[in-house]
Scaffold this active site. Structure first.
Site, PDB file in Angstrom:
ATOM      1  N   HIS A 125       0.840  -1.206   0.000  1.00 39.90           N
ATOM      2  CA  HIS A 125       0.000   0.000   0.000  1.00 39.90           C
ATOM      3  C   HIS A 125       0.870   1.249   0.000  1.00 39.90           C
ATOM      4  CE1 HIS A 125      -3.088  -2.647   2.323  1.00 39.90           C
ATOM      5  NE2 HIS A 125      -3.598  -2.445   1.115  1.00 39.90           N
ATOM      6  N   LYS A 134     -18.103  -6.173   8.040  1.00 43.11           N
ATOM      7  CA  LYS A 134     -16.830  -6.887   8.250  1.00 43.11           C
ATOM      8  C   LYS A 134     -16.330  -6.628   9.648  1.00 43.11           C
ATOM      9  CE  LYS A 134     -14.354  -7.425   3.851  1.00 43.11           C
ATOM     10  NZ  LYS A 134     -13.186  -6.909   3.107  1.00 43.11           N
ATOM     11  N   ARG A 160      -1.731  -6.369  -8.275  1.00 41.59           N
ATOM     12  CA  ARG A 160      -0.587  -7.244  -7.981  1.00 41.59           C
ATOM     13  C   ARG A 160      -0.394  -8.310  -9.043  1.00 41.59           C
ATOM     14  NH1 ARG A 160      -2.860  -8.300  -2.104  1.00 41.59           N
ATOM     15  NH2 ARG A 160      -4.621  -8.406  -3.511  1.00 41.59           N
ATOM     16  N   SER A 170      -2.874  -7.762   3.135  1.00 38.59           N
ATOM     17  CA  SER A 170      -3.143  -7.598   4.564  1.00 38.59           C
ATOM     18  C   SER A 170      -3.445  -8.964   5.191  1.00 38.59           C
ATOM     19  CB  SER A 170      -4.323  -6.646   4.778  1.00 38.59           C
ATOM     20  OG  SER A 170      -4.031  -5.374   4.260  1.00 38.59           O
TER      21      SER A 170
HETATM   22  O1  PNS Z   1      -8.679  -2.995   0.439  1.00 36.62           O
HETATM   23  P1  PNS Z   1      -9.910  -3.545  -0.221  1.00 36.62           P
HETATM   24  O2  PNS Z   1     -10.768  -4.264   0.790  1.00 36.62           O
HETATM   25  O3  PNS Z   1      -9.583  -4.391  -1.418  1.00 36.62           O
HETATM   26  O4  PNS Z   1     -10.738  -2.270  -0.754  1.00 36.62           O
HETATM   27  C1  PNS Z   1     -11.974  -2.438  -1.401  1.00 36.62           C
HETATM   28  C2  PNS Z   1     -12.719  -1.094  -1.621  1.00 36.62           C
HETATM   29  C3  PNS Z   1     -12.740  -0.271  -0.350  1.00 36.62           C
HETATM   30  C4  PNS Z   1     -12.009  -0.313  -2.704  1.00 36.62           C
HETATM   31  C5  PNS Z   1     -14.155  -1.441  -2.072  1.00 36.62           C
HETATM   32  O5  PNS Z   1     -14.698  -2.412  -1.217  1.00 36.62           O
HETATM   33  C6  PNS Z   1     -15.099  -0.243  -2.097  1.00 36.62           C
HETATM   34  O6  PNS Z   1     -14.931   0.658  -2.897  1.00 36.62           O
HETATM   35  N1  PNS Z   1     -16.110  -0.237  -1.204  1.00 36.62           N
HETATM   36  C7  PNS Z   1     -17.067   0.830  -1.067  1.00 36.62           C
HETATM   37  C8  PNS Z   1     -18.435   0.411  -1.590  1.00 36.62           C
HETATM   38  C9  PNS Z   1     -18.582   0.717  -3.067  1.00 36.62           C
HETATM   39  O7  PNS Z   1     -18.379   1.811  -3.523  1.00 36.62           O
HETATM   40  N2  PNS Z   1     -18.973  -0.312  -3.885  1.00 36.62           N
HETATM   41  C10 PNS Z   1     -19.179  -0.124  -5.309  1.00 36.62           C
HETATM   42  C11 PNS Z   1     -18.032  -0.712  -6.118  1.00 36.62           C
HETATM   43  S1  PNS Z   1     -18.294  -2.441  -6.332  1.00 36.62           S
END
Ligand code: PNS
Length: 159
Positions: free
Chosen positions: A17, A41, A90, A128
């Site tokens: 990150h 979560k 990645r 993570s």
């Molecule tokens: O670190 P992560 O868990 O891979 O991050 C995922 C993240 C935060 C980018 C994603 O879950 C997100 O954007 N969540 C907010 C909800 C949202 O906007 N959903 C619509 C896109 S599918």
């Protein structure tokens, strides 16, 4: 001013990150690290812990801010005046989910561009979840996360 959002769960922040955020900070005027508050979560670290660790780890970057968000990412990006969402890629395994998310986000907010940066080879194995697993079995994570995160993990797992 070109503002980008770097969203994620950051449970916890890894060196992968940090690499992406560093590089985004060189391209954009301002980068907001947006930590997702997801009530569905149960993270290892609280929101406060995650934000504090990120702030401490990135204090050398003057154009980076750290905030939490909940709800839709594109709503948050719009509200903060961001023109871009930056994510790290990645491996091919990331692609499918990222393509889906970027496509949904583009449908909802076509003016917010999603930009992917290829994770540096050194961190291509890192996540993570991997960090938490290694730390939970008392493995050495010092080359995987910033110092403050390694310390907090050791505390969490009672080492
Ligand atoms: O670190 P992560 O868990 O891979 O991050 C995922 C993240 C935060 C980018 C994603 O879950 C997100 O954007 N969540 C907010 C909800 C949202 O906007 N959903 C619509 C896109 S599918």
């Amino acid at each position: 001013m070109k503002i980008a959002v770097c969203p994620g769960s950051f449970d916890p922040l890894t060196n992968g990150h940090v690499d992406i955020i560093n590089r985004a900070a060189m391209v954009f005027d301002k980068v907001i690290v947006a930590v997702l508050h997801n009530p569905n979560k149960k993270p290892l670290f609280t929101m406060e812990e995650r934000e504090k660790m990120i702030k401490e780890s990135l204090e050398n970057l003057p154009n980076v801010e750290v905030e939490s968000f909940s709800g839709l990412l594109v709503d948050y990006a719009r509200q903060r005046g961001a023109c871009a969402i930056v994510r790290g890629l990645r491996a091919v395994s990331d692609f499918e989910i990222e393509l889906m998310q970027a496509s949904v986000n583009r449908k909802l907010a076509p003016e917010v561009e999603t930009i992917y940066m290829m994770t540096s080879n050194d961190f291509s194995f890192l996540s993570s979840s991997v960090v938490k697993e290694v730390a939970s079995f008392n493995g050495d994570v010092t080359c995987m996360v910033p110092k403050v995160v390694a310390k907090k993990l050791a505390e969490k797992f009672g080492k």
